[in-house]
Design an enzyme around this catalytic site. Structure first.
Site, PDB file in Angstrom:
ATOM      1  N   THR A   1     157.103  42.399  -7.206  1.00 52.79           N
ATOM      2  CA  THR A   1     158.193  42.291  -6.224  1.00 52.79           C
ATOM      3  C   THR A   1     158.034  41.126  -5.242  1.00 52.79           C
ATOM      4  O   THR A   1     158.980  40.803  -4.522  1.00 52.79           O
ATOM      5  CB  THR A   1     158.290  43.582  -5.394  1.00 52.79           C
ATOM      6  OG1 THR A   1     157.004  43.820  -4.798  1.00 52.79           O
ATOM      7  CG2 THR A   1     158.702  44.764  -6.242  1.00 52.79           C
TER       8      THR A   1
ATOM      9  N   GLU B   1     149.613  45.826  -7.236  1.00 53.11           N
ATOM     10  CA  GLU B   1     150.952  46.173  -7.732  1.00 53.11           C
ATOM     11  C   GLU B   1     151.024  45.987  -9.253  1.00 53.11           C
ATOM     12  O   GLU B   1     151.643  46.785  -9.962  1.00 53.11           O
ATOM     13  CB  GLU B   1     152.027  45.321  -7.034  1.00 53.11           C
ATOM     14  CG  GLU B   1     153.426  45.725  -7.477  1.00 53.11           C
ATOM     15  CD  GLU B   1     154.533  44.906  -6.829  1.00 53.11           C
ATOM     16  OE1 GLU B   1     154.351  44.418  -5.697  1.00 53.11           O
ATOM     17  OE2 GLU B   1     155.589  44.750  -7.474  1.00 53.11           O
TER      18      GLU B   1
ATOM     19  N   SER C   1     150.060  38.919  -1.246  1.00 53.14           N
ATOM     20  CA  SER C   1     150.799  38.061  -2.180  1.00 53.14           C
ATOM     21  C   SER C   1     152.019  37.444  -1.515  1.00 53.14           C
ATOM     22  O   SER C   1     152.228  36.230  -1.568  1.00 53.14           O
ATOM     23  CB  SER C   1     151.213  38.905  -3.397  1.00 53.14           C
ATOM     24  OG  SER C   1     152.154  38.223  -4.170  1.00 53.14           O
TER      25      SER C   1
HETATM   26  O1  10D Z   1     150.102  41.533  -1.552  1.00 51.67           O
HETATM   27  P1  10D Z   1     151.503  42.031  -1.316  1.00 51.67           P
HETATM   28  O2  10D Z   1     152.420  41.029  -0.801  1.00 51.67           O
HETATM   29  O3  10D Z   1     152.012  42.707  -2.559  1.00 51.67           O
HETATM   30  O4  10D Z   1     151.393  43.239  -0.267  1.00 51.67           O
HETATM   31  P2  10D Z   1     151.408  43.298   1.312  1.00 51.67           P
HETATM   32  O5  10D Z   1     150.725  44.576   1.673  1.00 51.67           O
HETATM   33  O6  10D Z   1     150.916  42.052   1.916  1.00 51.67           O
HETATM   34  O7  10D Z   1     152.953  43.399   1.698  1.00 51.67           O
HETATM   35  C1  10D Z   1     153.754  44.499   1.354  1.00 51.67           C
HETATM   36  C2  10D Z   1     154.209  44.397  -0.034  1.00 51.67           C
HETATM   37  C3  10D Z   1     154.027  45.366  -0.970  1.00 51.67           C
HETATM   38  C4  10D Z   1     153.557  46.703  -0.671  1.00 51.67           C
HETATM   39  C5  10D Z   1     154.321  45.093  -2.384  1.00 51.67           C
HETATM   40  F1  10D Z   1     155.614  45.280  -2.598  1.00 51.67           F
HETATM   41 FE1  SF4 Z   2     158.902  47.015  -0.689  1.00 52.42          FE
HETATM   42 FE2  SF4 Z   2     159.526  44.431  -0.837  1.00 52.42          FE
HETATM   43 FE3  SF4 Z   2     158.245  45.356   1.251  1.00 52.42          FE
HETATM   44 FE4  SF4 Z   2     157.017  45.218  -1.107  1.00 52.42          FE
HETATM   45  S1  SF4 Z   2     157.719  43.499   0.139  1.00 52.42           S
HETATM   46  S2  SF4 Z   2     156.925  46.886   0.368  1.00 52.42           S
HETATM   47  S3  SF4 Z   2     158.741  45.719  -2.475  1.00 52.42           S
HETATM   48  S4  SF4 Z   2     160.334  45.943   0.615  1.00 52.42           S
END
Ligand code: 10D
Ligand code: SF4
Length: 315
Positions: A171, A132, A230
């Site tokens: 995010t 990201e 994350s």
């Molecule tokens: O590592 P992460 O938390 O950013 O991504 P994950 O694929 O585990 O969860 C969805 C979150 C996204 C796509 C970032 F907003």
């Molecule tokens: Fe979107 Fe938040 Fe889900 Fe990341 S964690 S995919 S920013 S709604």
């Protein structure tokens, strides 16, 4: 009477899939229906092996970079977002592409572009190397953004024009750590543009608040999620800081070190935004094999966020 020890499971709500993850997975599924296999996906669509393996079994092919996508097949960009150079390269190659970037990540991209158009230098609060962060940095020409990873970075960063500064964030950060970094930045750079609402998304926010609630009652917490996720890692940190020091990340039930749960009679369970509910159910089932289980859910709030599919797939 059961001869098993009793175990009270405390489930956090909300937990697991967020609207951005639901949408990203649906984009891959619908693309497979529309175009037929193989459909290529650049990067893990979301950071979860179970999700990725299921989609791979359906005909998705996961690659690290666009160079690995053959000509003439559709490609999907993961929920974490991509630098501008990626869709540009796809267009040059006339590849059909679908963007599964979460709309809340895209919103951060547009915010960064606005600050840049206003002539501001941007501080990006986030973790180096995370896709990201790579995607958000890649929205603007090199040198337009400086990464802030820690409070120490916030304390020591030197800025050429401190009166012309803005910040955006990843995010999925820790709400508490980010608030501290923002406080430092505001003290050091009083004219820094502060957004009405920071960029940590609703799902990250709710899952962190919900895990704090269960951390008050649980002696140990299992967070379902991947080591490269994350938001899932942040849930473990938040739970530990809330006092539940026996909080661990587990990918699946088979990864549980049961010796760590010895003597535990209240076990909290939550899941990161990319971890499917079936993995929570699997853990509860594994607990039932060993304990006399009762399950309670602690609800912070009910979520009802949904995002539209990209226009190529909207039916
Ligand atoms: O590592 P992460 O938390 O950013 O991504 P994950 O694929 O585990 O969860 C969805 C979150 C996204 C796509 C970032 F907003
Ligand atoms: Fe979107 Fe938040 Fe889900 Fe990341 S964690 S995919 S920013 S709604």
């Amino acid at each position: 009477m059961s001869d098993k020890a009793s175990l009270q499971i405390i489930l956090a709500n909300p937990r697991g899939f967020c609207a951005g993850v639901d949408r990203a997975i649906e984009i891959v599924e619908k693309a497979l229906e529309k175009y037929g296999a193989p459909v290529y996906v650049r990067h893990e669509i979301v950071h979860n092996k179970f999700v990725v393996n299921r989609l791979r079994d359906m005909g998705a092919v996961f690659v690290d970079e666009l160079d690995a996508v053959p000509d003439g097949v559709p490609v999907i960009f993961s929920a974490h977002g991509v630098p501008k150079s990626v869709p540009e390269a796809a267009e040059t190659r006339k590849l059909e592409y679908l963007d599964a970037t979460c709309p809340l990540v895209s919103k951060v991209h547009r915010g960064a572009e606005r600050h840049h158009a206003d002539g501001k230098h941007i501080l990006l609060i986030g973790h180096a190397g995370h896709p990201e962060v790579v995607g958000t940095m890649g929205q603007l020409p090199p040198g337009s953004m400086t990464l802030i990873e820690t409070e120490e970075d916030a304390e020591t960063i030197e800025i050429a024009e401190p009166e012309n500064l803005a910040f955006v964030t990843q995010t999925t950060l820790s709400l508490d750590d980010t608030a501290k970094m923002i406080e430092i930045l505001q003290r050091r750079f009083p004219s820094i543009s502060v957004p009405k609402k920071e960029d940590i998304c609703y799902a990250t926010t709710n899952r962190q608040h919900a895990v704090k609630l269960i951390a008050k009652k649980a002696e140990a917490i299992l967070v379902l999620g991947a080591p490269n996720s994350s938001n899932s890692n942040r849930l473990v940190e938040v739970a530990k800081r809330e006092g539940c020091t026996r909080s661990v990340l587990v990918e699946r039930a088979k990864d549980i070190d049961w010796s760590q749960l010895e003597g535990v009679s209240n076990l909290g369970i939550t899941a990161g935004a990319s971890a499917p509910e079936i993995l929570v159910e699997e853990v509860i089932e594994a607990c039932r094999q060993r304990f006399d289980v009762s399950v309670e859910t602690i609800t912070l709030t009910d979520e009802n966020v949904t995002f539209k599919l990209p226009k190529q797939l909207a039916s």
